[in-house]
Design an enzyme around this catalytic site. Sequence first.
Site, short mmCIF file in Angstrom:
data_model
loop_
_atom_site.label_atom_id
_atom_site.label_comp_id
_atom_site.label_asym_id
_atom_site.label_seq_id
_atom_site.Cartn_x
_atom_site.Cartn_y
_atom_site.Cartn_z
CB SER A 130 4.36 -9.85 14.33
OG SER A 130 3.95 -11.18 14.48
CB CYS B 105 -23.56 4.65 -27.13
SG CYS B 105 -23.36 5.39 -28.75
CD GLU C 286 1.74 1.81 22.59
OE1 GLU C 286 2.46 2.74 22.24
OE2 GLU C 286 2.13 0.82 23.25
CD GLU D 218 -8.75 -7.23 -0.18
OE1 GLU D 218 -8.98 -7.96 -1.14
OE2 GLU D 218 -8.16 -6.14 -0.28
CE LYS E 10 -0.34 -3.51 14.79
NZ LYS E 10 -0.23 -3.16 13.37
ZN LIG Z 1 -21.75 7.04 -28.64
#
Ligand SMILES: [Zn+2]
Length: 711
Positions: free
Chosen positions: A89, A448, A123, A41, A125
């Site tokens: 970098s 439920c 190679e 991300e 990283k």
């Molecule tokens: Zn329940």
Amino acid sequence: MTADSLNEAEAANELMRLARQINRANRLYHAEDAPEISDAEYDALVRRNAELEAAFPHLARADSPSNKVGHEVAASPLGKVAHEVRMMSLDNAFTDEEVGEFLARVRRFLSLPADEPLVMTAEDKIDGLSCSLRYEHGRLVRAATRGDGQVGEDVTANVAHIADIVQELKGEGIPEIFEVRGEVYMEKGAFLALNAHLMDEAREAAESRGEAFDDSKVRQFANPRNAAAGSLRQKDAAVTAKRPLRFWAHGWGAASHVPGESQHEVIRRIEAWGLPVSPQFRQCHSLDDMLAAYRAIRDGRAALPFEIDGVVYKVDRLDWQQRLGFVAKAPRWAMAHKFPAERAETVLESIDIQVGRTGKLTPVGRLKPVLVGGVTVTNVTLHNRDEIARLGVRPGDRVVLQRAGDVIPQVVDNLSREEPRDPYVFPDHCPECGSEAVAAEGEVDVRCTGGLICPAQRTERLKHFVSRAALDIEGLGEKTIDEFFAKGWLESPADIFRLRKRREDILALEGWKDKSVDNLLAAVESKRSPDAARLLFGLGIRHVGAVTARDLLKRFTTLPELRALAEQAHVKDGEEEVKAASDAYAELVSIDGVGPVVVEALGDFFHEEHNRAVWDDLLSEVTPPPYVVETKESPVSGKTVVFTGKLETMSRDEAKAQAERLGAKAAGSVSPKTDLVVAGPGAGSKLKKAAELGIEVIDEAAWADIVRAAG
Ligand SMILES: [Zn+2]
């Protein structure tokens, strides 16, 4: 949206947002070792930023993330070290085409004829923490982290405990001064063991203090990289000593002379002096060669004991590296070819059904712990009955997990689908209360039907009631609620305020001491006059979220007043009542932010006798003061403000909320009563009208100054 389909304002806005997001991610990653987003991300954000800057170069910000490497060293207990040669970098490639373009750029820059061989190195990283080791006359004199590339932290004492980092280089041709650069990392197994150890330690500490243990509060490392960083960057090097850290070298910085003419010669030299390098380091003679290396390394990564996130290519000849030089923060002669979002295989050990506050049955897959995209995953939501059927998963199946754009891992494939076994049967009764569980017509969620006789729904409601956004009662964690509920001490929210009568009972429970019971009871007592909006939100009425609760209370200021109207609005028959109901209904739906769905939900709630009893009981224990919208003194207090045009740095809602906090009223249209107009680009008729009426007009920046000045 593609970068070139944006207009300038949109691009500027997005660049601002990206700068904020990326800088925050950098800070969390580099300075605090606690990332919130995955590397994939993060890369996507950085790429989007680069894309927008390429399309709108004049909009590039001074604080653009493309100018930075990592994060400046702040608030560190360790000393600072300035790098003699900046730690760079790497630019990233994500596709084969991008690698091809990189190679073509190198050839173009060096004006190489097509038949001139261009040798590259490849190679793996490693996903670790960059470190620079300064050797003088072969002796290690200083170790430093990368920091912002220019200034890092002094970790000399810490690396003394890393066996891979030799204190003295041995062998031929060691320069007087030589800085080795590489990565400090932690292997996957060591990382999992460290997290388990931290959990045990916290449990023991809680027990010795006589506190109830809450595993959700234990700070564990999100991934091996953070574990390595957190372990290395310790003021007390003795802590580092206990952590199994490793190191390998992949380059160098300052050097009194460079012992070789190519990348691979120098890397082999460093290896010969006693420092580990990647066993997969190799030379490549063509693009095909490089891509083959990439695929071989990628396909073998799951079997490696450590995490890698890509392959690094470098121009082998050092004189060419020299000529190519650097652009901004990265060398022109190197490129990181990143792996796509990570997938991992593991075993689905069981499927648990969780019953939520609203009665929804959610299947949760319990997994054999596995690292995916740098994070250990032990649970995965299977969403609902349909999703389980779609995947055909059963306990014992081997499944493929993916962690990509979304931080939440997903099961994307079932490798055992073809194995002849009975399909998983989704329960038709609630596992908590035994009531029937059904899906309403056209809905995928199974619920439920037990309502408030369902302990799961009741405990979930209690947990919601004490949660941070609601009453925020410290010390009353989920486990404690479950335990007290099982004892029959907590039937409804009001019981929380009667816990003081159970002081002796609580003290008799395992893990509780005088002090922890006192703390809990004090936390409960401190909420006797709770914020009315939080209390309303805490009741968990469907569709009444924290914001809606505030909107309602702004209008009614007291809960009984709100209840009276909600009940009137619900009455369905009888002529007089119908009229009253419609008035009440009209009044409720006219409140900003409140719609018919909310009004109906409120009516339904108060229609239930059980709910009225819970409510009355609760209000016999607590007394919320009349709700006051907190405002600040400001030059716009008591004035009427109109926002018009496109706002660049905030949403219209945020702007209105700011006005409210400053004691101003935000209106929708300009009239003689208007005191101030805040106009963004594209403001049309309202701006004209303001000019006609002689009303003061300011821009968004001036508004921001007023908000800032009010504090
Ligand atoms: Zn329940």
